[in-house]
Design a protein around this motif. Structure first.
Motif, short mmCIF file in Angstrom:
data_model
loop_
_atom_site.label_atom_id
_atom_site.label_comp_id
_atom_site.label_asym_id
_atom_site.label_seq_id
_atom_site.Cartn_x
_atom_site.Cartn_y
_atom_site.Cartn_z
N ASP A 58 70.70 -4.87 12.81
CA ASP A 58 71.21 -3.61 12.25
C ASP A 58 70.91 -3.42 10.77
O ASP A 58 71.39 -2.47 10.18
CB ASP A 58 72.73 -3.52 12.47
N LEU A 59 70.18 -4.33 10.17
CA LEU A 59 69.88 -4.21 8.75
C LEU A 59 69.07 -2.94 8.53
O LEU A 59 68.01 -2.74 9.13
CB LEU A 59 69.10 -5.43 8.27
N SER A 60 69.55 -2.05 7.70
CA SER A 60 68.88 -0.77 7.56
C SER A 60 68.01 -0.66 6.31
O SER A 60 67.04 0.07 6.31
CB SER A 60 69.92 0.37 7.55
N ASN A 61 68.36 -1.35 5.23
CA ASN A 61 67.57 -1.22 4.02
C ASN A 61 67.35 -2.61 3.43
O ASN A 61 68.27 -3.26 2.99
CB ASN A 61 68.28 -0.34 3.00
N VAL A 62 66.09 -3.04 3.43
CA VAL A 62 65.77 -4.36 2.89
C VAL A 62 65.19 -4.27 1.49
O VAL A 62 64.78 -5.27 0.92
CB VAL A 62 64.80 -5.12 3.81
N MET A 63 65.15 -3.07 0.94
CA MET A 63 64.59 -2.88 -0.39
C MET A 63 65.67 -3.07 -1.45
O MET A 63 66.81 -2.65 -1.27
CB MET A 63 64.00 -1.47 -0.54
N GLY A 64 65.31 -3.73 -2.53
CA GLY A 64 66.24 -3.91 -3.63
C GLY A 64 66.30 -2.66 -4.49
O GLY A 64 65.45 -1.76 -4.39
N GLU A 65 67.29 -2.60 -5.33
CA GLU A 65 67.41 -1.49 -6.26
C GLU A 65 66.27 -1.55 -7.27
O GLU A 65 65.82 -2.62 -7.65
CB GLU A 65 68.75 -1.55 -7.00
N ASP A 66 65.80 -0.40 -7.72
CA ASP A 66 64.80 -0.34 -8.78
C ASP A 66 65.49 -0.61 -10.11
O ASP A 66 66.28 0.20 -10.59
CB ASP A 66 64.12 1.03 -8.82
N VAL A 67 65.22 -1.77 -10.68
CA VAL A 67 65.84 -2.16 -11.93
C VAL A 67 64.73 -2.46 -12.92
O VAL A 67 63.80 -3.20 -12.61
CB VAL A 67 66.73 -3.42 -11.73
N VAL A 68 64.83 -1.90 -14.11
CA VAL A 68 63.83 -2.14 -15.14
C VAL A 68 63.99 -3.55 -15.66
O VAL A 68 65.08 -3.97 -16.03
CB VAL A 68 63.97 -1.13 -16.29
N ASP A 69 62.88 -4.30 -15.66
CA ASP A 69 62.90 -5.67 -16.17
C ASP A 69 62.72 -5.61 -17.68
O ASP A 69 61.65 -5.28 -18.18
CB ASP A 69 61.76 -6.46 -15.52
#
Length: 105
Positions: A58-69
């Protein structure tokens, strides 16, 4: 239950693969060997096991948040664009892959 030449010919036709008679014989043997290799899997007791349609469930989103390094690894825009083959304002320019002959978009 072994696949027949007619079964394999039907599969090849469905996949739009042209096979000569010799290739059809070879493919029939190959596919039957592949099915035989998987035979032990059919011997598992699967009573009560629900079918899995996706390995992650059921995992729907495997993308991480867009965070500026903001560490030292991050490049500023000018440094990143220094060796660009083509650039426009703050962006890399690359050839269109969608068949647009006009160029810029």
């Amino acid at each position: 239950m072994a696949l027949t030449k007619e079964d394999v010919a039907g599969i090849a036709d469905y996949a739009r693969i042209a096979l000569t008679d010799e290739e059809l014989d070879q493919m029939t043997t190959y596919m039957n060997d592949a099915v035989d290799i998987l035979q032990p899997i059919r011997e598992y007791d699967l009573e009560g096991v629900e079918p899995t349609f996706h390995p992650i469930g059921d995992l729907s989103n495997v993308m991480g948040e867009d965070v500026v390094d903001t560490s030292e690894r991050a490049l500023d825009i000018d440094t990143a664009l220094d060796n660009a083959g083509s650039k426009r304002d703050r962006y890399f320019r690359v050839p269109s892959i969608l068949g647009d002959e006009e160029g810029d978009r």
